[in-house]
Motif scaffolding. Structure first.
Motif, PDB file in Angstrom:
ATOM      1  N   TYR A 127       5.251  -2.473 -10.745  1.00 18.57           N
ATOM      2  CA  TYR A 127       5.393  -1.142 -11.327  1.00 18.57           C
ATOM      3  C   TYR A 127       4.433  -0.971 -12.504  1.00 18.57           C
ATOM      4  N   MET A 128       4.356  -1.976 -13.367  1.00 21.90           N
ATOM      5  CA  MET A 128       3.456  -1.912 -14.516  1.00 21.90           C
ATOM      6  C   MET A 128       1.994  -1.864 -14.061  1.00 21.90           C
ATOM      7  N   ASP A 129       1.690  -2.558 -12.984  1.00 17.43           N
ATOM      8  CA  ASP A 129       0.316  -2.656 -12.492  1.00 17.43           C
ATOM      9  C   ASP A 129      -0.132  -1.407 -11.745  1.00 17.43           C
ATOM     10  N   GLY A 130       0.735  -0.854 -10.913  1.00 17.02           N
ATOM     11  CA  GLY A 130       0.310   0.246 -10.054  1.00 17.02           C
ATOM     12  C   GLY A 130       1.299   1.373  -9.910  1.00 17.02           C
ATOM     13  N   GLY A 131       2.319   1.393 -10.763  1.00 18.17           N
ATOM     14  CA  GLY A 131       3.285   2.478 -10.727  1.00 18.17           C
ATOM     15  C   GLY A 131       4.298   2.349  -9.591  1.00 18.17           C
ATOM     16  N   ILE A 132       5.017   3.414  -9.380  1.00 19.09           N
ATOM     17  CA  ILE A 132       6.099   3.405  -8.393  1.00 19.09           C
ATOM     18  C   ILE A 132       5.570   3.155  -6.985  1.00 19.09           C
ATOM     19  N   ASP A 133       4.363   3.603  -6.683  1.00 15.76           N
ATOM     20  CA  ASP A 133       3.810   3.390  -5.348  1.00 15.76           C
ATOM     21  C   ASP A 133       3.572   1.912  -5.065  1.00 15.76           C
ATOM     22  N   ALA A 134       3.098   1.177  -6.064  1.00 17.50           N
ATOM     23  CA  ALA A 134       2.873  -0.264  -5.890  1.00 17.50           C
ATOM     24  C   ALA A 134       4.195  -0.985  -5.658  1.00 17.50           C
ATOM     25  N   ALA A 135       5.188  -0.658  -6.466  1.00 17.18           N
ATOM     26  CA  ALA A 135       6.505  -1.287  -6.313  1.00 17.18           C
ATOM     27  C   ALA A 135       7.105  -0.932  -4.952  1.00 17.18           C
ATOM     28  N   ALA A 136       6.990   0.327  -4.563  1.00 14.62           N
ATOM     29  CA  ALA A 136       7.537   0.762  -3.277  1.00 14.62           C
ATOM     30  C   ALA A 136       6.823   0.078  -2.117  1.00 14.62           C
ATOM     31  N   LYS A 137       5.527  -0.155  -2.257  1.00 15.82           N
ATOM     32  CA  LYS A 137       4.774  -0.843  -1.200  1.00 15.82           C
ATOM     33  C   LYS A 137       5.321  -2.252  -0.996  1.00 15.82           C
ATOM     34  N   ILE A 138       5.557  -2.976  -2.083  1.00 14.98           N
ATOM     35  CA  ILE A 138       6.104  -4.330  -1.974  1.00 14.98           C
ATOM     36  C   ILE A 138       7.487  -4.292  -1.359  1.00 14.98           C
ATOM     37  N   ILE A 139       8.334  -3.426  -1.868  1.00 19.50           N
ATOM     38  CA  ILE A 139       9.707  -3.337  -1.360  1.00 19.50           C
ATOM     39  C   ILE A 139       9.693  -2.949   0.121  1.00 19.50           C
ATOM     40  N   GLY A 140       8.854  -1.987   0.475  1.00 17.01           N
ATOM     41  CA  GLY A 140       8.762  -1.569   1.863  1.00 17.01           C
ATOM     42  C   GLY A 140       8.232  -2.669   2.763  1.00 17.01           C
ATOM     43  N   THR A 141       7.237  -3.398   2.305  1.00 20.68           N
ATOM     44  CA  THR A 141       6.682  -4.510   3.094  1.00 20.68           C
ATOM     45  C   THR A 141       7.727  -5.576   3.322  1.00 20.68           C
ATOM     46  N   VAL A 142       8.437  -5.936   2.282  1.00 20.84           N
ATOM     47  CA  VAL A 142       9.452  -6.979   2.379  1.00 20.84           C
ATOM     48  C   VAL A 142      10.590  -6.522   3.278  1.00 20.84           C
ATOM     49  N   ARG A 143      11.041  -5.302   3.119  1.00 20.41           N
ATOM     50  CA  ARG A 143      12.145  -4.789   3.942  1.00 20.41           C
ATOM     51  C   ARG A 143      11.725  -4.667   5.397  1.00 20.41           C
ATOM     52  N   HIS A 144      10.489  -4.258   5.647  1.00 26.14           N
ATOM     53  CA  HIS A 144       9.982  -4.128   7.022  1.00 26.14           C
ATOM     54  C   HIS A 144       9.882  -5.505   7.676  1.00 26.14           C
TER      55      HIS A 144
END
Length: 147
Positions: A127-144
């Motif tokens: 989140y600090m590095d790339g905002g909500i989109d970066a955090a969501a990308k990680i969460i989405g990748t892991v959940r997928h």
């Protein structure tokens, strides 16, 4: 430490790797190596916990859920300590962490809460590095990957 394999697993590459280093530093390690407490994972774990909740709730609402009780139930099912601990273990986050000597001796990462905090810190750093989109990308990748 190189994070290449971790980047592959999470589907995100940090622009500022200092955020990730910060997230991978336990307080005990920092004390042993005279690293400022402001550079430990603790603040990122708190932030990551909130961001994780936000991203998951946003996804639940986007999937069409509108009932407050159901949103809460689904969020709890998605981000409870058991689930988040399992994610941390699947990513092999303990191998990237900088642990204190006592933590290594006790293998503290086997604690559910400690492993979960590792993932939360990763999400906070993203989140600090790339905002909500970066955090969501990680969460989405892991959940997928887990689905």
């Amino acid at each position: 430490m190189t994070y290449t394999k971790l980047y592959d697993k999470i589907g995100y590459t940090f622009k500022n790797e200092e955020y990730l280093n910060h997230a991978m530093t336990r307080t005990a390690y920092a004390r042993e190596h005279e690293i400022p407490m402001s550079e430990t994972m603790d603040s990122f774990a708190v932030l990551g916990d909130a961001v994780l909740d936000l991203v998951v709730i946003r996804e639940i609402i986007a999937d069409g859920e509108y009932d407050k009780g159901e949103i809460t139930r689904k969020k709890i099912d998605s981000v409870n300590m058991t689930v988040v601990r399992k994610i941390a273990e699947e990513l092999d986050l303990p191998s990237y962490m900088r642990w204190g000597k006592g933590e290594i001796r006790m293998q503290i990462w086997t604690s559910g809460r400690v492993s979960a905090e590792c993932f939360e810190a990763l999400v906070g750093a993203a989140y600090m590095d790339g905002g909500i989109d970066a955090a969501a990308k990680i969460i989405g990748t892991v959940r997928h990957t887990r689905a």
